[in-house]
Motif scaffolding. Structure first.
Motif, PDB file in Angstrom:
ATOM      1  N   ARG A 153     -36.345  31.612  19.113  1.00 29.39           N
ATOM      2  CA  ARG A 153     -36.215  32.516  17.960  1.00 29.39           C
ATOM      3  C   ARG A 153     -35.001  32.125  17.116  1.00 29.39           C
ATOM      4  O   ARG A 153     -35.075  32.069  15.872  1.00 29.39           O
ATOM      5  N   ARG A 154     -33.901  31.825  17.767  1.00 31.85           N
ATOM      6  CA  ARG A 154     -32.691  31.468  17.019  1.00 31.85           C
ATOM      7  C   ARG A 154     -32.856  30.140  16.293  1.00 31.85           C
ATOM      8  O   ARG A 154     -32.397  29.978  15.156  1.00 31.85           O
ATOM      9  N   LEU A 155     -33.508  29.182  16.929  1.00 33.33           N
ATOM     10  CA  LEU A 155     -33.736  27.899  16.267  1.00 33.33           C
ATOM     11  C   LEU A 155     -34.651  28.062  15.057  1.00 33.33           C
ATOM     12  O   LEU A 155     -34.420  27.462  14.003  1.00 33.33           O
ATOM     13  N   ALA A 156     -35.681  28.888  15.203  1.00 35.20           N
ATOM     14  CA  ALA A 156     -36.593  29.135  14.086  1.00 35.20           C
ATOM     15  C   ALA A 156     -35.859  29.805  12.929  1.00 35.20           C
ATOM     16  O   ALA A 156     -36.039  29.443  11.755  1.00 35.20           O
ATOM     17  N   ASP A 157     -35.015  30.792  13.253  1.00 43.07           N
ATOM     18  CA  ASP A 157     -34.243  31.465  12.205  1.00 43.07           C
ATOM     19  C   ASP A 157     -33.250  30.505  11.556  1.00 43.07           C
ATOM     20  O   ASP A 157     -33.019  30.562  10.338  1.00 43.07           O
ATOM     21  N   ALA A 158     -32.652  29.626  12.363  1.00 46.06           N
ATOM     22  CA  ALA A 158     -31.695  28.657  11.821  1.00 46.06           C
ATOM     23  C   ALA A 158     -32.369  27.752  10.792  1.00 46.06           C
ATOM     24  O   ALA A 158     -31.808  27.483   9.719  1.00 46.06           O
ATOM     25  N   VAL A 159     -33.586  27.294  11.092  1.00 42.80           N
ATOM     26  CA  VAL A 159     -34.324  26.447  10.154  1.00 42.80           C
ATOM     27  C   VAL A 159     -34.571  27.189   8.852  1.00 42.80           C
ATOM     28  O   VAL A 159     -34.388  26.651   7.753  1.00 42.80           O
ATOM     29  N   LYS A 160     -34.990  28.457   8.942  1.00 37.33           N
ATOM     30  CA  LYS A 160     -35.246  29.259   7.747  1.00 37.33           C
ATOM     31  C   LYS A 160     -33.990  29.443   6.902  1.00 37.33           C
ATOM     32  O   LYS A 160     -34.067  29.611   5.679  1.00 37.33           O
ATOM     33  N   LEU A 161     -32.829  29.404   7.543  1.00 39.98           N
ATOM     34  CA  LEU A 161     -31.562  29.592   6.845  1.00 39.98           C
ATOM     35  C   LEU A 161     -30.973  28.275   6.345  1.00 39.98           C
ATOM     36  O   LEU A 161     -29.857  28.244   5.840  1.00 39.98           O
ATOM     37  N   GLY A 162     -31.721  27.184   6.495  1.00 37.85           N
ATOM     38  CA  GLY A 162     -31.274  25.903   5.964  1.00 37.85           C
ATOM     39  C   GLY A 162     -30.383  25.099   6.884  1.00 37.85           C
ATOM     40  O   GLY A 162     -29.757  24.115   6.451  1.00 37.85           O
ATOM     41  N   VAL A 163     -30.327  25.480   8.151  1.00 38.77           N
ATOM     42  CA  VAL A 163     -29.492  24.757   9.109  1.00 38.77           C
ATOM     43  C   VAL A 163     -30.169  23.446   9.504  1.00 38.77           C
ATOM     44  O   VAL A 163     -31.367  23.433   9.815  1.00 38.77           O
ATOM     45  N   LYS A 164     -29.403  22.360   9.514  1.00 39.56           N
ATOM     46  CA  LYS A 164     -29.938  21.042   9.857  1.00 39.56           C
ATOM     47  C   LYS A 164     -29.645  20.639  11.298  1.00 39.56           C
ATOM     48  O   LYS A 164     -30.423  19.908  11.920  1.00 39.56           O
ATOM     49  N   THR A 165     -28.498  21.065  11.818  1.00 38.79           N
ATOM     50  CA  THR A 165     -28.092  20.683  13.166  1.00 38.79           C
ATOM     51  C   THR A 165     -27.578  21.915  13.895  1.00 38.79           C
ATOM     52  O   THR A 165     -26.811  22.706  13.330  1.00 38.79           O
ATOM     53  N   VAL A 166     -27.999  22.062  15.154  1.00 40.60           N
ATOM     54  CA  VAL A 166     -27.555  23.178  15.978  1.00 40.60           C
ATOM     55  C   VAL A 166     -26.904  22.622  17.237  1.00 40.60           C
ATOM     56  O   VAL A 166     -27.414  21.669  17.841  1.00 40.60           O
ATOM     57  N   TYR A 167     -25.782  23.219  17.623  1.00 43.20           N
ATOM     58  CA  TYR A 167     -25.031  22.777  18.792  1.00 43.20           C
ATOM     59  C   TYR A 167     -24.992  23.901  19.835  1.00 43.20           C
ATOM     60  O   TYR A 167     -25.240  25.076  19.529  1.00 43.20           O
ATOM     61  N   THR A 168     -24.617  23.531  21.035  1.00 43.60           N
ATOM     62  CA  THR A 168     -24.391  24.525  22.086  1.00 43.60           C
ATOM     63  C   THR A 168     -23.593  23.883  23.207  1.00 43.60           C
ATOM     64  O   THR A 168     -23.339  22.667  23.194  1.00 43.60           O
ATOM     65  N   ASP A 169     -23.171  24.682  24.172  1.00 46.30           N
ATOM     66  CA  ASP A 169     -22.527  24.150  25.373  1.00 46.30           C
ATOM     67  C   ASP A 169     -23.076  24.877  26.591  1.00 46.30           C
ATOM     68  O   ASP A 169     -23.386  26.066  26.529  1.00 46.30           O
TER      69      ASP A 169
END
Length: 263
Positions: A219-235
């Motif tokens: 869900r968060r990755l899908a929302d990130a794409v809709k918000l124009g995010v190109k790269t997502v990080y985590t640890d």
């Protein structure tokens, strides 16, 4: 260019993780409000919280390496009440650095895997569980969930009033997943221009092993794409359930860092 990609990801992760740390300090639910300072000495970045000097997370030295060995004792002198944690990335870890830290009582105590993904358009976010984004009207309930995740931590009205506005900011999106109307899992998405950071994943013990975290992640990755995010990080902790879920969702390893702490 490909030869230098790992260092590019490392540098970008270091930048956004620092911004997330600042936000976390501001929205912290501790009774005494954190006073996080960010200092520079040489090429090292120092995080220092004088109100909570024993906190490993808020008293870290980042970017320390061979270039700042001559400043090591000066760095330590800036933490008079408790020893800091050296947040060491692999590009700065040498035998000379290791020996210098060990000689002053520091040992490699913990590690984290930092990961990245470029989420594709149209990522599948359908879930068998109801997932809701935290809003102004649900922020107080979400904070109570955090208290439950901390073993029933009591949160004063003053702390609640001070902190709740952070949990529905446009750059800090939080999610609640319920099962049969009960708190089951939660997680956050921190946003910085075209980058995002997945954080604060927690599934309540009674609901573990049912796919809650993976559902929240998608869900968060899908929302990130809709918000124009190109790269997502985590640890994540190496070999953990979270590590496996991140790989299932397309995350790749950027680097493994080591926390050196005083014994």
């Amino acid at each position: 260019m490909n030869t230098h990609k790992p260092l590019v990801y490392l540098e970008q992760i270091e930048k956004i993780e620092l911004e997330l740390t600042k936000l976390n300090a501001s929205r912290s639910l501790v009774p005494v409000e954190r006073q996080l300072e960010v200092l520079r000495l040489g090429r090292s970045t120092l995080l220092r919280d004088r109100t909570h000097p024993a906190s490993m997370y808020y008293n870290r030295i980042k970017g320390f390496g061979p270039h700042d060995l001559a400043e090591l004792d000066n760095l330590l002198g800036l933490y008079p009440n408790a020893a800091p944690c050296f947040d060491m990335t692999p590009n700065h870890m040498t035998e000379e650095v290791s020996r210098a830290l060990f000689s002053r009582g520091f040992v490699p105590a913990e590690q984290l895997v930092f990961m990245y993904t470029h989420p594709p358009e149209g990522i599948e976010a359908a879930s068998a569980f109801p997932i809701e984004r935290v809003t102004e009207s649900s922020a107080e309930e979400f904070i109570q969930w955090i208290g439950l995740s901390e073993g029933g931590m009591e949160i004063s009205e003053e702390t609640l009033a001070r902190s709740k506005g952070y949990f529905y900011r446009p750059d800090f999106v939080n999610y609640m997943l319920r099962i049969d109307g009960n708190p089951a899992a939660m997680g956050s998405l921190f946003l910085k221009r075209e980058e995002g950071y997945i954080a604060n994943d927690y599934t309540f013990p009674a609901y573990r092993g049912r796919g809650c975290q993976l559902a929240l992640l998608k869900r968060r990755l899908a929302d990130a794409v809709k918000l124009g995010v190109k790269t997502v990080y985590t640890d994540v902790v190496f070999g953990s359930v979270s590590h496996g879920n991140m790989e299932k969702a397309g995350f790749k390893t950027a680097f493994l860092n080591t926390f050196w702490m005083k014994i």
